[in-house]
Design an enzyme around this catalytic site. Structure first.
Site, PDB file in Angstrom:
ATOM      1  N   GLN A   1       0.947  -1.110   0.186  1.00 39.05           N
ATOM      2  CA  GLN A   1       0.123   0.120  -0.004  1.00 39.05           C
ATOM      3  C   GLN A   1       0.815   1.276  -0.075  1.00 39.05           C
ATOM      4  O   GLN A   1       1.884   1.269   0.605  1.00 39.05           O
ATOM      5  CB  GLN A   1      -0.891  -0.123   1.387  1.00 39.05           C
ATOM      6  CG  GLN A   1      -1.748  -1.257   1.483  1.00 39.05           C
ATOM      7  CD  GLN A   1      -2.758  -1.435   0.269  1.00 39.05           C
ATOM      8  OE1 GLN A   1      -3.196  -0.216  -0.491  1.00 39.05           O
ATOM      9  NE2 GLN A   1      -3.372  -2.804  -0.047  1.00 39.05           N
TER      10      GLN A   1
ATOM     11  N   TYR B   1      -6.471 -12.236  -4.146  1.00 42.12           N
ATOM     12  CA  TYR B   1      -5.434 -11.359  -4.561  1.00 42.12           C
ATOM     13  C   TYR B   1      -4.655 -10.749  -3.115  1.00 42.12           C
ATOM     14  O   TYR B   1      -4.286  -9.416  -2.773  1.00 42.12           O
ATOM     15  CB  TYR B   1      -6.131  -9.974  -4.715  1.00 42.12           C
ATOM     16  CG  TYR B   1      -7.250 -10.167  -6.081  1.00 42.12           C
ATOM     17  CD1 TYR B   1      -6.912 -10.447  -7.502  1.00 42.12           C
ATOM     18  CD2 TYR B   1      -8.353 -10.393  -5.870  1.00 42.12           C
ATOM     19  CE1 TYR B   1      -7.864 -10.539  -8.632  1.00 42.12           C
ATOM     20  CE2 TYR B   1      -9.479 -10.828  -6.712  1.00 42.12           C
ATOM     21  CZ  TYR B   1      -9.094 -11.159  -8.080  1.00 42.12           C
ATOM     22  OH  TYR B   1      -9.944 -11.115  -9.006  1.00 42.12           O
TER      23      TYR B   1
ATOM     24  N   GLU C   1      -2.618 -15.536  -4.633  1.00 44.04           N
ATOM     25  CA  GLU C   1      -1.818 -14.437  -5.302  1.00 44.04           C
ATOM     26  C   GLU C   1      -1.183 -15.242  -6.585  1.00 44.04           C
ATOM     27  O   GLU C   1      -0.670 -16.186  -6.518  1.00 44.04           O
ATOM     28  CB  GLU C   1      -0.827 -14.037  -4.313  1.00 44.04           C
ATOM     29  CG  GLU C   1       0.256 -13.144  -4.701  1.00 44.04           C
ATOM     30  CD  GLU C   1      -0.203 -11.974  -5.437  1.00 44.04           C
ATOM     31  OE1 GLU C   1      -0.965 -11.113  -5.000  1.00 44.04           O
ATOM     32  OE2 GLU C   1       0.459 -11.693  -6.682  1.00 44.04           O
TER      33      GLU C   1
ATOM     34  N   ASP D   1      -9.257  -8.226  -2.594  1.00 44.39           N
ATOM     35  CA  ASP D   1      -8.588  -6.761  -2.815  1.00 44.39           C
ATOM     36  C   ASP D   1      -7.946  -6.821  -4.294  1.00 44.39           C
ATOM     37  O   ASP D   1      -6.713  -6.920  -4.508  1.00 44.39           O
ATOM     38  CB  ASP D   1      -7.397  -6.591  -1.893  1.00 44.39           C
ATOM     39  CG  ASP D   1      -6.903  -5.418  -1.731  1.00 44.39           C
ATOM     40  OD1 ASP D   1      -7.291  -4.484  -2.540  1.00 44.39           O
ATOM     41  OD2 ASP D   1      -5.739  -5.448  -1.134  1.00 44.39           O
TER      42      ASP D   1
ATOM     43  N   CYS E   1      -9.545  -0.417  -4.960  1.00 47.55           N
ATOM     44  CA  CYS E   1      -9.033   0.996  -5.086  1.00 47.55           C
ATOM     45  C   CYS E   1      -9.691   1.872  -6.317  1.00 47.55           C
ATOM     46  O   CYS E   1      -9.235   2.762  -6.763  1.00 47.55           O
ATOM     47  CB  CYS E   1      -7.604   0.846  -5.239  1.00 47.55           C
ATOM     48  SG  CYS E   1      -7.182  -0.488  -6.488  1.00 47.55           S
TER      49      CYS E   1
END
Ligand SMILES: C[S@@+](CC[C@H](N)C(=O)[O-])C[C@H]1O[C@@H](n2cnc3c(N)ncnc32)[C@H](O)[C@@H]1O
Length: 447
Positions: free
Chosen positions: A267, A299, A323, A376, A403
Site C-alpha cells: 500500500q 489477491y 496471489e 482486494d 481501489c
C-alpha cells in the site's frame, strides 16, 4: 455562478479562435498542434478519472485541472471520439471558491498542459472538497451500476488533514526519458517532466529521489522508504529489467513484520496498511464468521489482509491466501508462517475459483458456503468471471477492498444480481490530491 449563454470556441493566442462542426470526426490525430481549439467552458460536474464534465454544442468535453462551478478556457487535446472530447484547462476565467494554489507547482495550471507533472490532479482543490467530489463519483457509480444509494462520507487517513494532505507516499515511480531526464510523466502522457520536489512523498522518499540528475539510459526508478526507515532505489531499463536480484525489504504493521520485494506491491500511503487492517477487521460480521470454514484472502499480495483476519479471530482461524505472483506468494508464506491455519497458493484467482467450483468435495463446498472471503483486486476489479465463480461458491460474506470505485460498483451490480446485498461500505481517502479513493465494503448473502 453566472453561466454564459453558450460556450464560445476560440483559437489559441488570438482574437479569432477556431471551432469544429458538432459531431465532425477528425480521425485518430489529436487537434492540430499549430492550430489548437480553445473553448470557454462552464464546468458542471466531476467524472471518474480526475477530469470534469462540461458541454460544448451538445458534446461532452472532459476537462482537466478545473472543478464544478468554474468557467475556464480549455485547449482541446483529443477529438477522436464522436460523443466526447478531452481538453486541458489553460486559464481559469471564474474560479470556484474551493480553488487553492496547487500543492505542487510542477502540476499547476500556470504551466503549459504538456509540462504539468501528473499524479496530483486534485492538488488545486481544497482538501475537504476533494473528498466531496470523490463521494460524488462513488455515489454516481453505485447508483448507476449497482442500484445502491450511498450516503457515506470519504474519511481522511490519520494525520493527513494536519499536513494539508501532503507527505503520505512511501513509494514513488519516476521515469527516465531518452535524453536521461528524470521525473514523473505529465498527466495522460508519456512525456517526462523534470521536477524539483515531490510534495506528496514523505520527506525521506523525496530526499532519496534522484531529482535533477541525468541518467544514461531510459527506463524508470522506484524509490521506496519502509516504515522502518530503510531506503531503496531500484533502476529499471526501458524493458523493465532491474539488472540485479530483487531486494527484500520489510514493512511493519502493528506487531507484524512483512517481508516483500522492494518493487513488489505494498500500500502506497504510509498509514494505509494499518487503516486497511482495521477497516477489514471491522467489516467482517462476527456472527457470520466461522474460523473453521474455508476462508479466503483473494489477491493476497504478501498477506496483509489475511493477517488482519488472523489477528482478529485468532490462530485457529483457517484462511487461504491466493496471489498470482510466485515470489510474492513465497513472501506471504513466510510472513504467515507462525499461523497454523494460514495457507498460501500461487494462482490466478479466476483459475483457483474455477478449480474449486469443479473439483471440491461436498465437505469443502459446505465449508466454502460457511466461509468469509476478503478480496482486494487490482484497479480493474474482480471482473465478471470471478464474480460469477465466487457467487456460485456462495460464501456467507465478502469483504471487498477496492481501489477503483467504478470497477467496484460494476462488480457490486453483478453480485447483487447473484444474491448478495451490500451490508456496509466505507470510503477512505488514501490518495489525497489525486482522484483516487479506496473502498472497503461488506457483502452478505441475501438468503
Ligand atoms: C491491490 S493488490 C492487493 C495486495 C494485498 N491484499 C495487500 O493489501 O497488500 C492486488 C494483488 O493481486 C495480485 N493479482 C493481480 N491479478 C491477479 C489475479 N488475477 N489473480 C491473483 N492475484 C492477482 C497482484 O500481484 C497484487 O499482489
Amino acid at each position: 455562478m453566472p453561466r454564459s449563454p453558450r460556450p464560445r470556441p476560440q483559437r489559441s493566442g488570438g482574437g479569432h479562435r477556431r471551432t469544429q462542426a458538432p459531431g465532425r470526426r477528425t480521425g485518430s490525430a489529436p487537434a492540430a498542434e499549430h492550430d489548437p481549439i480553445e473553448l470557454e467552458l462552464d464546468v458542471a460536474s466531476v467524472a471518474h478519472g480526475g477530469v470534469f464534465v462540461a458541454r460544448h454544442e451538445g458534446r461532452v468535453v472532459f476537462v482537466s485541472d478545473t472543478m464544478p462551478g468554474e468557467r475556464v478556457l480549455a485547449r482541446v487535446s483529443d477529438t477522436r471520439h464522436d460523443r466526447f472530447w478531452r481538453a486541458e484547462t489553460v486559464r481559469v476565467l471564474q474560479p470556484s471558491e474551493h480553488r487553492r494554489e496547487h500543492v505542487w507547482s510542477a502540476a499547476s495550471v500556470e504551466r503549459d498542459p504538456a509540462e504539468r507533472a501528473g499524479g496530483a490532479e486534485f492538488g488545486h482543490i481544497e482538501l475537504g472538497h476533494q473528498r466531496t467530489l470523490k463521494h460524488d463519483v462513488i455515489a454516481d457509480a453505485l447508483h448507476r451500476m449497482a442500484g445502491v444509494e450511498d450516503t457515506s462520507v470519504v474519511e481522511p487517513a490519520p494525520g493527513d488533514d494536519e499536513r494539508g494532505g501532503i507527505r503520505w507516499r512511501s513509494r514513488v515511480r519516476l521515469q527516465v526519458d531518452d535524453a536521461g531526464a528524470i521525473g514523473p510523466f505529465a498527466a495522460r502522457s508519456h512525456r517526462v517532466v523534470p521536477v524539483d520536489d515531490l510534495p506528496l512523498a514523505i520527506d525521506a522518499v523525496e530526499r532519496a529521489a534522484p531529482l535533477g540528475e541525468q541518467q544514461t539510459r531510459s527506463g524508470s526508478i522506484d524509490v521506496t522508504v519502509t516504515s522502518e526507515g530503510f531506503v531503496s532505489v531500484t533502476r529499471r531499463d526501458a524493458d523493465g529489467q532491474a539488472g540485479r536480484r530483487p531486494l527484500v525489504i520489510h514493512e511493519r504493521v502493528g506487531d507484524r513484520r512483512f517481508a516483500l520485494e522492494a518493487t513488489g506491491f505494498w500500500q502506497v500511503h504510509r498509514k494505509a496498511p494499518e487503516v486497511l487492517t482495521a477497516a477489514v477487521q471491522g467489516a467482517v460480521d462476527d456472527s457470520l464468521f466461522d474460523p473453521r470454514a474455508f476462508n479466503l484472502d483473494l489477491y493476497g499480495g504478501v498477506g496483509l489482509l489475511a493477517a488482519a483476519i488472523g489477528d482478529r479471530f485468532g490462530p485457529t482461524t483457517r484462511i487461504t491466501s491466493v496471489e498470482s505472483d510466485e515470489n510474492t506468494t513465497d513472501h506471504a508464506a513466510a510472513n504467515l508462517a507462525d499461523w497454523i491455519g494460514a495457507q498460501t497458493v500461487t494462482a490466478r484467482v479466476e483459475h483457483y475459483l474455477r478449480d474449486l467450483a469443479t473439483r471440491s468435495s461436498a465437505g469443502e463446498r459446505a465449508r466454502l458456503r460457511a466461509g468469509t472471503v476478503v478480496l482486494d483486486p487490482p484497479r480493474s476489479g474482480a471482473g465478471r468471471e470471478t464474480v460469477e465463480l465466487l457467487a456460485g461458491l456462495a460464501p456467507a460474506q465478502l469483504v471487498y477492498v477496492a481501489c477503483d470505485p467504478v470497477a467496484f460498483a460494476r462488480d457490486l451490480g453483478w453480485l447483487r444480481e447473484r444474491g448478495y446485498e451490500l451490508a456496509g461500505a466505507r470510503a477512505l481517502d488514501l490518495f489525497p490530491h489525486t482522484h483516487h479513493v479506496e473502498m472497503v465494503a461488506s457483502l452478505v448473502r441475501a438468503d
